[in-house]
Design an enzyme around this catalytic site. Structure first.
Site, PDB file in Angstrom:
ATOM      1  CB  THR A 215      58.671 -67.320  -1.416  1.00  0.00           C
ATOM      2  OG1 THR A 215      57.666 -67.154  -2.281  1.00  0.00           O
ATOM      3  CG2 THR A 215      58.788 -66.344  -0.265  1.00  0.00           C
TER       4      THR A 215
ATOM      5  CE  LYS B 137      54.124 -65.564  -1.633  1.00  0.00           C
ATOM      6  NZ  LYS B 137      55.024 -66.686  -2.402  1.00  0.00           N
TER       7      LYS B 137
ATOM      8  CE  LYS C   2      59.853 -70.070   2.477  1.00  0.00           C
ATOM      9  NZ  LYS C   2      60.127 -70.373   1.152  1.00  0.00           N
TER      10      LYS C   2
END
Length: 346
Positions: A144, A219, A294
């Site tokens: 990711t 995502k 993050k």
């Protein structure tokens, strides 16, 4: 948005020179004394997610195949080989001495890495090693990361005559272990058929989101919503409990009403409400609060590329970063924001 972003990408360094386009994709096959073909697989990144993903992949590829693994954590690679040997039948596993060994020795390479900088560095090593462009390879990045880095890396690989797809996952460590992950695939239509059967060896669902880069977008959009749902659940439970409601009763109400969501029903942030949830285990395991901080940062960056407004992003990011920095919360599951609401008030 993707086409506009591609036009804005910096020019590919001269070391990444284009080659003649390949008309077909055929896995590299290695032959021993028998006529049985062997495919070779590479896996880079044996962390909490990558390790069980690689284990499931090995279990589902033919025993005649070979697998090359790499991770800077030598104990992880040693443990993987020991476990593979103990499992008996299955593809042979070799620990690569370098990243370049992985790219040279594998038909298909899967990467699962923590940060954009790690993905960039790994693929630069692949390219620096001199990828053989006579036989196209398939690179699958399940990390990711930000959209821009993914597109840059993908362009650098494709210009050398190889395929690259972004396929981040949803399902966490539990899904990685049980091979029930959902993959959000960003790939051209021509490459979907190559990538999907591979991803299905490590997960339950593969959703083709669109062209390269769209897997990352999907995502980040999902995790942005998850971050908000988790925070809202923590706040709702917090003020309800402080006004005298029983935690389990309040959760039961929410979960049969319109406030129901994954954090309220499965990963409730209040200890004791859901047996087995991270909150009931001292917020151990699960999806780390640092990872959610993050992903929020990456989602904000992605939204800025498309000039999409995220009203709730900034205050939520500050809260998750505050929890990550707090001694009582850092290193815990992201549902620890409920605890942070308590300690931050003191």
């Amino acid at each position: 948005m993707m086409s506009a972003l591609r036009r804005s990408l910096p020019r590919i360094p001269s070391v990444w020179k284009p080659v003649r386009s390949q008309q077909t994709w055929t896995p590299i096959r290695h032959f021993s004394g028998s006529p049985i073909p062997r495919a070779s697989w590479g896996f880079v990144g044996l962390g909490q997610m990558g390790y069980p993903m690689a284990r499931n992949l090995r279990a589902k590829i033919p025993a005649t195949d070979s697998m090359t693994i790499y991770d800077i954590n030598e104990s992880a690679t040693s443990q993987f080989v020991e476990e593979a040997n103990g499992a008996g039948a299955g593809a042979s596993v070799t620990i690569a001495k370098s990243l370049q060994d992985v790219s040279r020795d594998s038909d298909t390479v899967i990467t699962m890495l923590p940060q954009p900088k790690h993905v960039q560095a790994v693929y630069e090593e692949f390219i620096a090693g001199g990828l053989d462009n006579t036989t196209p390879r398939l690179f699958i990045d399940c990390s990711t990361i930000d959209v821009k880095t993914s597109l840059e890396v993908g362009s650098a690989i494709r210009v050398l005559g190889h395929d690259f797809v972004d396929a981040p996952v949803s399902g966490g460590v539990v899904g990685a272990t049980a091979a029930t992950l959902t993959f959000m695939l960003g790939a051209s239509n021509a490459v979907v058929g190559k990538a999907q059967p591979i991803l299905e060896k490590m997960g339950k669902r593969v959703i083709h989101m669109g062209e390269p880069g769209t897997g990352i977008v999907g995502k980040l959009a999902n995790n942005y919503l998850l971050a908000m749902n988790n925070l809202a659940t923590a706040e709702a439970m917090n003020f309800g409990i402080k006004l005298g409601l029983d935690a389990k009763t309040l959760a039961s109400l929410i979960n049969c009403s319109t406030g129901k969501c994954w954090p309220s029903e499965v990963n409730n942030p209040v200890p004791g409400v859901i047996e087995g949830a991270p909150s009931s285990r001292g917020y151990q395991g699960g999806f780390g609060v640092s990872l959610m901080a993050k992903d929020l940062k990456l989602a904000i960056a992605a939204a800025e590329l498309a000039d999409a407004k995220l009203v709730l992003a900034e205050p939520a990011q500050k809260l998750y970063e505050g929890a990550e920095a707090h001694d009582d919360c850092k290193g815990r599951d992201f549902s620890v924001v409920y605890k942070y609401l308590q300690v931050a008030d003191k």
